[in-house]
Design a protein around this motif. Structure first.
Motif, PDB file in Angstrom:
ATOM      1  N   PHE A 141       0.682  -1.306   0.068  1.00  0.00           N
ATOM      2  CA  PHE A 141      -0.079   0.073  -0.108  1.00  0.00           C
ATOM      3  C   PHE A 141       1.163   0.799   0.806  1.00  0.00           C
ATOM      4  N   ASN A 142       1.942   1.218   0.746  1.00  0.00           N
ATOM      5  CA  ASN A 142       2.626   2.830   1.060  1.00  0.00           C
ATOM      6  C   ASN A 142       3.427   2.882  -0.615  1.00  0.00           C
ATOM      7  N   ARG A 143       4.063   1.749  -0.901  1.00  0.00           N
ATOM      8  CA  ARG A 143       4.581   1.810  -2.416  1.00  0.00           C
ATOM      9  C   ARG A 143       3.453   2.522  -3.320  1.00  0.00           C
ATOM     10  N   LEU A 144       2.732   2.206  -3.041  1.00  0.00           N
ATOM     11  CA  LEU A 144       1.594   1.989  -4.132  1.00  0.00           C
ATOM     12  C   LEU A 144       1.390   3.730  -4.412  1.00  0.00           C
ATOM     13  N   PHE A 145       1.006   4.003  -3.253  1.00  0.00           N
ATOM     14  CA  PHE A 145       0.701   5.508  -2.824  1.00  0.00           C
ATOM     15  C   PHE A 145       1.728   6.163  -3.240  1.00  0.00           C
ATOM     16  N   THR A 146       2.804   6.353  -2.940  1.00  0.00           N
ATOM     17  CA  THR A 146       3.372   7.001  -2.289  1.00  0.00           C
ATOM     18  C   THR A 146       4.783   7.534  -4.025  1.00  0.00           C
ATOM     19  N   SER A 147       4.237   5.457  -4.933  1.00  0.00           N
ATOM     20  CA  SER A 147       4.799   6.092  -5.876  1.00  0.00           C
ATOM     21  C   SER A 147       3.915   6.977  -7.113  1.00  0.00           C
ATOM     22  N   ALA A 148       2.762   6.714  -6.739  1.00  0.00           N
ATOM     23  CA  ALA A 148       1.935   8.036  -7.505  1.00  0.00           C
ATOM     24  C   ALA A 148       1.719   9.066  -7.122  1.00  0.00           C
ATOM     25  N   SER A 149       1.725   9.472  -5.628  1.00  0.00           N
ATOM     26  CA  SER A 149       2.635  10.799  -5.274  1.00  0.00           C
ATOM     27  C   SER A 149       3.981  11.711  -6.342  1.00  0.00           C
ATOM     28  N   LEU A 150       4.759  10.488  -5.902  1.00  0.00           N
ATOM     29  CA  LEU A 150       5.884  11.465  -6.597  1.00  0.00           C
ATOM     30  C   LEU A 150       5.922  11.187  -8.578  1.00  0.00           C
ATOM     31  N   ALA A 151       5.196  10.158  -9.136  1.00  0.00           N
ATOM     32  CA  ALA A 151       5.095  10.377 -10.200  1.00  0.00           C
ATOM     33  C   ALA A 151       3.833  11.740 -10.861  1.00  0.00           C
ATOM     34  N   SER A 152       3.434  11.544  -9.854  1.00  0.00           N
ATOM     35  CA  SER A 152       2.320  12.835 -10.088  1.00  0.00           C
ATOM     36  C   SER A 152       3.404  13.832  -9.760  1.00  0.00           C
ATOM     37  N   THR A 153       4.059  13.958  -9.149  1.00  0.00           N
ATOM     38  CA  THR A 153       4.686  15.584  -8.980  1.00  0.00           C
ATOM     39  C   THR A 153       5.748  14.739 -10.266  1.00  0.00           C
ATOM     40  N   MET A 154       6.455  14.228 -10.355  1.00  0.00           N
ATOM     41  CA  MET A 154       7.081  13.724 -12.046  1.00  0.00           C
ATOM     42  C   MET A 154       6.398  14.673 -13.519  1.00  0.00           C
ATOM     43  N   VAL A 155       5.582  14.120 -13.634  1.00  0.00           N
ATOM     44  CA  VAL A 155       4.677  14.387 -14.705  1.00  0.00           C
ATOM     45  C   VAL A 155       3.684  15.714 -15.108  1.00  0.00           C
ATOM     46  N   PHE A 156       3.950  16.761 -13.732  1.00  0.00           N
ATOM     47  CA  PHE A 156       3.398  17.779 -13.229  1.00  0.00           C
ATOM     48  C   PHE A 156       4.607  18.827 -13.868  1.00  0.00           C
ATOM     49  N   GLU A 157       6.693  18.598 -13.587  1.00  0.00           N
ATOM     50  CA  GLU A 157       7.389  18.912 -13.709  1.00  0.00           C
ATOM     51  C   GLU A 157       7.041  18.725 -15.321  1.00  0.00           C
ATOM     52  N   ALA A 158       7.057  17.782 -15.654  1.00  0.00           N
ATOM     53  CA  ALA A 158       7.831  17.254 -17.241  1.00  0.00           C
ATOM     54  C   ALA A 158       6.879  18.576 -18.241  1.00  0.00           C
ATOM     55  N   LEU A 159       5.468  18.091 -18.131  1.00  0.00           N
ATOM     56  CA  LEU A 159       4.581  18.983 -18.372  1.00  0.00           C
ATOM     57  C   LEU A 159       4.754  20.840 -18.564  1.00  0.00           C
ATOM     58  N   GLY A 160       5.290  21.184 -17.643  1.00  0.00           N
ATOM     59  CA  GLY A 160       5.540  22.652 -17.381  1.00  0.00           C
ATOM     60  C   GLY A 160       4.781  23.266 -16.088  1.00  0.00           C
ATOM     61  N   ILE A 168      18.141  17.978 -11.256  1.00  0.00           N
ATOM     62  CA  ILE A 168      18.095  19.330 -11.614  1.00  0.00           C
ATOM     63  C   ILE A 168      17.672  19.496 -13.359  1.00  0.00           C
ATOM     64  N   GLU A 169      18.665  18.952 -14.146  1.00  0.00           N
ATOM     65  CA  GLU A 169      18.653  19.223 -15.467  1.00  0.00           C
ATOM     66  C   GLU A 169      17.316  18.234 -16.044  1.00  0.00           C
ATOM     67  N   SER A 170      16.621  17.443 -15.477  1.00  0.00           N
ATOM     68  CA  SER A 170      15.532  16.923 -16.076  1.00  0.00           C
ATOM     69  C   SER A 170      14.081  17.990 -15.168  1.00  0.00           C
ATOM     70  N   ASN A 171      14.351  18.453 -14.872  1.00  0.00           N
ATOM     71  CA  ASN A 171      13.604  19.318 -13.882  1.00  0.00           C
ATOM     72  C   ASN A 171      13.776  21.031 -14.371  1.00  0.00           C
ATOM     73  N   PRO A 172      13.072  21.122 -15.372  1.00  0.00           N
ATOM     74  CA  PRO A 172      13.257  22.995 -16.030  1.00  0.00           C
ATOM     75  C   PRO A 172      12.584  23.709 -14.811  1.00  0.00           C
ATOM     76  N   GLN A 173      12.004  23.351 -14.356  1.00  0.00           N
ATOM     77  CA  GLN A 173      10.550  24.567 -13.330  1.00  0.00           C
ATOM     78  C   GLN A 173      11.675  23.989 -12.590  1.00  0.00           C
ATOM     79  N   VAL A 174      12.912  23.300 -11.613  1.00  0.00           N
ATOM     80  CA  VAL A 174      13.388  23.744  -9.805  1.00  0.00           C
ATOM     81  C   VAL A 174      14.583  24.459 -10.991  1.00  0.00           C
ATOM     82  N   LYS A 175      15.745  24.320 -11.904  1.00  0.00           N
ATOM     83  CA  LYS A 175      16.371  24.987 -12.880  1.00  0.00           C
ATOM     84  C   LYS A 175      16.104  25.999 -12.652  1.00  0.00           C
TER      85      LYS A 175
END
Lengths: 166, 299
Positions: free
Chosen positions: A53-72, B174-181
């Motif tokens: 359960f911990n792995r599932l929800f923590t992974s989802a939270s991290l994934a949410s942050t990653m995709v949020f950052e990656a898309l701007g 950091i390079e792969s996180n443009p916002q943070v950079k």
């Protein structure tokens, strides 16, 4: 019928991430839609062990942050939704992470229901009663000893009557 | 010390304005179904179904990711517990667990909360059904490359054997996180202050010197800017030379041209410094706007 998700996990099709407990793949609703599955075949979150359960929800939270950052991120006016249908209606438990933009056409919003006071009170009482046992031992049900067939036969009035006849 | 007070005062003000903080304090009535020292669960006054519960941390956080790790784990453990209670109490097939982060996602309050909604086959909650769409394959492939790398680093670092992140790995992240950079480049002092307050940043910089990383990134930026201005000057000098050769052999006109050229040079220098000033002003304005991530999310 085999679970499609279990098959996908077995074949390692299109995995973005995999470890011993979870996998992450793209969904197909919007760009950046992620689906996080436990490797274990379950329908509800309460069927998972604590570590799973911990792995599932923590992974989802991290994934949410990653995709949020990656898309701007916030500069692009983005938000994210995290959704789980934890029920027998689900084939294989899944957390959906959905990046959102205003005017993206998704309507993930319910129509508020107008409930009567009685309904509200009823819901509140029932849920509160269940929640009162969180962190405590639930009361054990009384076990009624089952009588054997011969014991039941012995107690039957006709049998008792027969016994009185000299 | 003064800055800490300001931050505390700011949080007090936020709590005063937040209706859910006021519910926690007991100043606004709500139908509570569960409460302990860290979380509270209440019935939603705009329910999607009978038994629709809102579960939230008692402390005020805008986003789930902002909760410290211990509280995050505890909070989601309670999502599981309260979710099971709602399912059993309402005799439903299960529950929908729904979290909105950001205005675009439908977050209506600045106090982070999770919705727990009883679900049935026959319910009218089709709003939770996600549509299938045809997506741009090229964009997906680009996103795949970024996410594969970042997810591996972030999740395995969290749950795997604790490997020390060196300078190279931190720079890579950091390079792969443009916002943070961008945040580091535009306001490194403010970023430095954020590191001890943000658990994720703390973990990232645990084994490296923040100043070293900032110097590495900002040093790179300075070099690029110098190259840019040098290039500009060279181009202008070349243009002036071309003009001078086109004017002809007459000395007086040449002198005039030279004089004009001199004036032009001065003007050009003024233009450059003005441009630099403008850039600085723009950057200053950008810095103010970019740092306020929360207000950005709420429009």
């Amino acid at each position: 019928m085999a679970c499609k998700i279990c098959e996908l996990i077995k074949k390692k099709e299109g995995l973005l991430y995999e470890d011993d407990l979870v996998v992450i793949v793209f969904g197909d609703s919007v760009e950046g839609h992620l689906k996080i599955y436990p490797k274990k075949h379950v329908q509800k979150i309460q069927e998972l062990e604590e570590a799973e359960f911990n792995r599932l929800f923590t992974s989802a939270s991290l994934a949410s942050t990653m995709v949020f950052e990656a898309l701007g991120g916030a500069q692009a006016g983005l938000g994210t939704n995290m959704m789980v249908n934890s029920s027998t209606m689900t084939e294989h438990l899944c957390i959906d992470v959905v990046p959102r933009r205003s005017n993206d056409g998704l309507k993930l919003q319910w129509e508020p229901k107008s409930l009567s006071e009685d309904d509200t009170k009823d819901a509140s009482t029932r849920i509160k009663d269940k929640c009162d046992f969180i962190g405590k031992e639930k009361p054990k049900k009384e076990v009624v000893e089952e009588k054997t067939k011969s014991e039941l036969d012995e107690e039957h009035p006709m049998v008792k009557h027969l016994k009185r006849i000299p | 010390m003064v800055e800490k007070m300001t931050e505390q005062q700011r949080m007090e003000e936020v709590k005063k304005q937040c209706p859910f903080c006021q519910i926690v304090e007991g100043n606004i009535p709500a139908t509570k179904v569960y409460e302990d020292d860290k979380v509270i669960a209440i019935l939603d006054i705009n329910p999607g179904a009978k038994g629709h519960v809102l579960l939230m941390p008692k402390d005020h956080f805008f986003l789930a990711a902002m909760m410290p790790p211990d509280l995050f784990n505890y909070f989601f453990k309670m999502v599981k517990e309260v979710g099971q209670c709602v399912e059993e109490a309402m005799l439903s097939q299960g529950v929908e667990i729904f979290l909105a982060s950001g205005q675009a996602a439908g977050q209506q309050s600045s106090h982070m909360m999770i919705h727990i909604v009883p679900r049935e086959q026959s319910d009218d909650l089709s709003c939770f059904d996600l549509p299938e769409n045809k997506l741009d394959e090229k964009k997906l492939e680009e996103l795949r490359k970024v996410l594969k790398q970042n997810l591996d680093i972030a999740i395995k670092r969290k749950f795997g054997p604790q490997k020390k992140l060196g300078k190279k790995e931190v720079l890579q992240i950091i390079e792969s996180n443009p916002q943070v950079k961008e945040m580091i480049l535009k306001n490194s002092d403010e970023f430095k202050k954020m590191v001890p307050q943000n658990p994720q940043l703390q973990a990232l910089f645990k084994d490296v010197d923040v100043d070293e990383i900032i110097a590495e990134l900002t040093g790179e930026k300075v070099e690029k800017k110098e190259k840019k201005t040098k290039k500009k000057k060279k181009k202008k000098e070349e243009e002036k030379e071309e003009e001078e050769t086109e004017e002809g052999d007459d000395e007086e006109p040449k002198e005039e041209v030279e004089g004009e050229g001199d004036e032009k040079e001065d003007e050009d220098e003024d233009d450059e410094t003005e441009e630099e000033d403008d850039e600085e002003v723009e950057e200053g304005q950008k810095e103010d706007v970019d740092l306020d991530l929360v207000s950005k999310m709420f429009g």
